[in-house]
Design an enzyme around this catalytic site. Structure first.
Site, mmCIF file in Angstrom:
data_model
loop_
_atom_site.group_PDB
_atom_site.id
_atom_site.type_symbol
_atom_site.label_atom_id
_atom_site.label_comp_id
_atom_site.label_asym_id
_atom_site.label_seq_id
_atom_site.Cartn_x
_atom_site.Cartn_y
_atom_site.Cartn_z
ATOM 1 N N GLY A 521 0.760 -1.246 0.000
ATOM 2 C CA GLY A 521 0.000 0.000 0.000
ATOM 3 C C GLY A 521 0.785 1.287 0.000
ATOM 4 O O GLY A 521 0.233 2.355 0.292
ATOM 5 N N ASP A 604 2.228 -0.817 -10.060
ATOM 6 C CA ASP A 604 3.533 -1.105 -9.438
ATOM 7 C C ASP A 604 3.849 -2.592 -9.554
ATOM 8 O O ASP A 604 4.308 -3.221 -8.607
ATOM 9 C CB ASP A 604 3.511 -0.674 -7.969
ATOM 10 C CG ASP A 604 4.911 -0.589 -7.371
ATOM 11 O OD1 ASP A 604 5.866 -0.356 -8.136
ATOM 12 O OD2 ASP A 604 5.048 -0.772 -6.148
ATOM 13 N N LYS A 645 5.101 1.187 -13.413
ATOM 14 C CA LYS A 645 6.514 0.780 -13.356
ATOM 15 C C LYS A 645 6.781 -0.319 -14.376
ATOM 16 O O LYS A 645 5.969 -1.215 -14.565
ATOM 17 C CB LYS A 645 6.857 0.274 -11.955
ATOM 18 C CG LYS A 645 8.323 -0.144 -11.780
ATOM 19 C CD LYS A 645 8.624 -0.506 -10.339
ATOM 20 C CE LYS A 645 7.957 -1.790 -9.912
ATOM 21 N NZ LYS A 645 8.279 -2.167 -8.521
#
EC number: 2.1.1.-
Length: 788
Positions: A521, A604, A645
């Site tokens: 998170g 991510d 990413k």
């Protein structure tokens, strides 16, 4: 064939020249022994104490740390290679040698450099894909060298296979009529490479190239007591290899000793007619008194020696002396082309020994070692630099085309010279990553193990990168002074991105965000803190692998998932695994009313790569990367922005085509490397500004491709790639790879100059980066915490 099955002894007069030379060499070496023998080698500092014979003071020791095995060579208790210790006592005696050693320190240096020198001669067929090594365990540097070479010079290296048969101690299984093989006690190569070790000869396949290196260690410089045993063994390995070698293009690299020409005449005779090309190769880097030489046999004709001769040899292995079992008709050996080439090489070896003994020249070994590295394209430790640029990198990608989604062949890329240059940069990057394979690192550590890192004896990769993390002091103050939550490097990186690109989140009182692959998170926390600093509220949602189904899902380390269960979305009732490589999951998000009117998205995605897959990180991540991109396109509102990413080197066709598509359906696509992102790692953030939207038919095609197992990292999924985009893309990715290589070089520099690393800490260089970061990135004290 000139071999006949008789019982006559063979005339040994052919060896008189060799025996006479050995006698002269022994007399010369009796004055100084080992030191005199080693000083004869101009390249001794390449692999210190690379002995081809047994010596009581020379030993190989296995050390285990962080679940990783390290093969360390010692002479008289002095560490030789690889250099991995903090201990100054170990380093002091060879400190002058260290700068001239190779940057890549092999697991098995004994044969690595000899075969590397051979490979640089470009004998090996560039189309060879499947390789077999048969030999002693301490000769595994041959296959290690081959794997590094192929990674560096072959674009399709991921398709290569490497198989190993450890020689000695084979046992015959009468039931399967095969041989059982032993595995190495410590499988060093398998830690870093994808390599298969055979346990049974039934597992043999068909190979393009076979390397045979099964000569035993000598008892002394010229004392080869196992000559007869080695001849038997090599006959067996050779005949077996011929049965498993690809016809027409197959090749064998075979090592033997010139100490006894007699033994190898049998092999020359057997091999006559089996291959179209024969070449002898004696590496420059081996000691002049070492009698080893390689025979390269190329273009296998498919002809295997007559079965009656073959059966006679194999059924009598280790039972009778070969010279008693067979008669070699030496009157005809002169017409054997292999023998003719051998004589030239043997005579050259003899002449070199005699010339050295007679002249005993003084040599600048350091100069020779440097020249050897330059000629054979290997870096030395002294080639590293302490490059310290930690500035962030920002590049805007240009594209004036509108490609359609369509799966096409990626072969057109392989014909593009700019792309070929990019692949060379990828190869260089992979080589630099390989440098740490033989060094201790915590990537091998099972995190369930309890380990005291403060008492590590070895210089670890993690210690170097951790010390060079100039932003680590930021974390404590973000927690203490600004009440930051879940402060990790990921938090700092996203917060930096949000400040660098303030327009990617719309200026409104309440912003709705969706965070992909988010556990535990940190991106939610960073976005929440950033929005609070602007006086705005964040209505966030997140997804990740469902920990109920996926044991590889990240833990709820901070408790954000348990505190906000309704905020974490794992899919539909039929499929709630949270796996975004499934279109079913993404469709459930796209139709979820909670996720309507999304203002901002992050991705991510990452995956644990085993140590032997680190150079394949982009390939392993390909479909996951595609999943987060498709999810962004399915869920993000028009006019809004996203950040995700990905990983260098970004040379896979699937990634190139996806970025080609993204750059045409967003107003801007920017490559960004935050300052807080470790410069030596491969992560890159893609900032997508102002989404133009995508048609439902195009999105449906992406769903189908995502689910299609035939769509892999090598697939190209857009119909066109314009020059403007490609030129921009190649330049950007090349610059980013260069930056990563420079940072890796810096880390290697400090690995061998650790005293300077201590000086950096003393000079408090961290404060400069600390001040710069807080000046650029506005942070306020957080009162409205997530964990209130």
């Amino acid at each position: 064939m000139f071999i006949d099955k008789v019982t006559n002894k063979v005339n040994k007069s052919v060896d008189k020249t060799v025996l006479k030379t050995i006698s002269k060499a022994k007399e010369y070496l009796s004055k100084g022994g080992l030191s005199l023998a080693l000083s004869a080698n101009k390249y001794e500092k390449l692999v210190p104490y690379n002995l081809w014979y047994n010596h009581e003071l020379y030993q190989i020791t296995n050390y285990t740390q962080n679940n990783q095995n390290m093969r360390i060579r010692f002479y008289n208790e002095i560490m030789l290679s690889p250099i991995v210790s903090y201990n100054e006592h170990d380093l002091s005696k060879i400190k002058t040698l260290v700068p001239n050693m190779s940057l890549y320190q092999p697991f098995y240096p004994e044969t690595f450099y000899s075969v590397w020198e051979f490979l640089q001669s470009e004998y090996i067929n560039q189309n060879a894909m499947n390789f077999l090594f048969i030999g002693k365990e301490n000769k595994l540097g041959s296959v290690e060298s081959l794997m590094i070479y192929n990674e560096l010079y072959k674009n399709n290296y991921l398709n290569n296979t490497y198989t190993v048969w450890i020689s000695d101690n084979e046992s015959h299984d009468i039931f399967s009529n095969s041989y059982l093989l032993k595995l190495p006690k410590h499988n060093y190569l398998k830690q870093a490479f994808k390599i298969n070790f055979l346990t049974n000869t039934n597992q043999l396949n068909v190979y393009d190239t076979i390397i045979i290196d099964a000569i035993s260690q000598f008892d002394d410089i010229f004392d080869w007591s196992k000559e007869e045993t080695d001849l038997h063994a090599n006959l067996f390995y050779l005949f077996t290899s011929l049965k498993h070698l690809k016809k027409n293009t197959g090749s064998i690299l075979f090592k033997f000793s010139m100490m006894s020409s007699q033994s190898w005449f049998y092999l020359f005779d057997i091999l006559f007619g089996c291959f179209k090309e024969y070449e002898f190769f004696r590496p420059k880097c081996i000691n002049p008194f070492n009698s080893e030489i390689y025979l390269y046999l190329n273009k296998f004709t498919g002809n295997i020696p007559k079965n009656n001769i073959l059966n006679s040899i194999l059924t009598n292995l280790y039972r009778q002396n070969v010279t008693k079992l067979f008669h070699l008709n030496l009157h005809h050996i002169d017409i054997n082309p292999i023998f003719q080439k051998y004589l030239i090489s043997r005579n050259k070896w003899i002449d070199n020994i005699i010339d050295y003994i007679d002249e005993s020249p003084q040599q600048n070994n350091v100069c020779y070692v440097t020249k050897w590295h330059n000629k054979n394209n290997l870096l030395q430790i002294k080639d590293t630099t302490n490059y310290l640029d930690q500035n962030n990198d920002k590049y805007k990608l240009s594209n004036n085309s509108h490609p359609k989604i369509k799966s096409i062949s990626h072969n057109f890329l392989l014909d593009n010279n700019h792309f070929k240059n990019l692949l060379q940069k990828r190869a260089s990057l992979n080589f630099y990553k390989r440098v740490m394979d033989t060094r201790p690192s915590r990537i091998f550590l099972d995190m369930s193990m309890v380990h005291d890192f403060s008492n590590e004896y070895y210089v670890t990769w993690d210690y170097i990168t951790g010390t060079l993390d100039f932003y680590k002091n930021i974390k404590n103050d973000l927690k203490k002074q600004y009440n930051g939550e879940m402060i990790t490097t990921a938090w700092i990186k996203l917060y930096e991105i949000l400040n660098e690109f303030p327009d990617i989140i719309p200026k409104k009182e309440s912003v709705k965000s969706f965070h992909l692959c988010e556990a535990p998170g940190a991106f939610v926390s960073a976005t929440h803190h950033y929005m609070y600093s602007l006086g705005c509220e964040l209505d966030w949602y997140a997804q990740t692998l469902n920990p109920m189904y996926e044991n590889k899902a990240l833990d709820d380390h901070y408790g954000l998932m348990s505190l906000y269960p309704d905020k974490w979305l794992f899919g539909s009732k039929n499929n709630n695994t949270g796996d975004i490589t499934s279109s079913e999951i993404i469709k459930s998000y796209a139709s979820n009313k909670q996720l309507s009117n999304i203002d901002f998205m992050t991705g991510d995605a990452g995956i644990y790569c085993r140590p032997n897959c680190l150079n394949e990180q982009e390939t392993v991540m390909a479909k996951i990367n595609m999943g987060q991109i498709v999810c962004i396109l399915a869920c993000l509102s028009k006019g809004r922005s996203a950040v995700f990413k990905t990983f260098l080197p970004l040379t896979e066709p699937l990634n190139i085509s996806l970025l080609n598509l993204l750059s045409s359906i967003f107003e801007e696509l920017i490559f960004y490397k935050p300052g807080a992102s470790n410069g030596s790692n491969s992560e890159i953030y893609i900032v997508l500004k102002s989404y133009k939207g995508i048609s439902s038919s195009e999105l449906e095609m992406l769903y189908l491709m995502l689910d299609d197992p035939k769509i892999t990292s090598t697939s190209f999924i857009t119909d066109v790639i314009c020059k403007n985009f490609f030129r921009s893309y190649i330049k950007i990715v090349s610059n980013l790879i260069d930056k990563q290589i420079n940072c890796l070089q810096r880390n290697f520099y400090y690995y061998y100059n650790i005293g300077e690393l201590y000086d950096l800490k003393k000079n408090n260089i961290y404060s400069e980066y600390y001040d710069e970061w807080f000046n650029k990135n506005k942070v306020v004290y957080l009162e409205n915490t997530l964990f209130s």
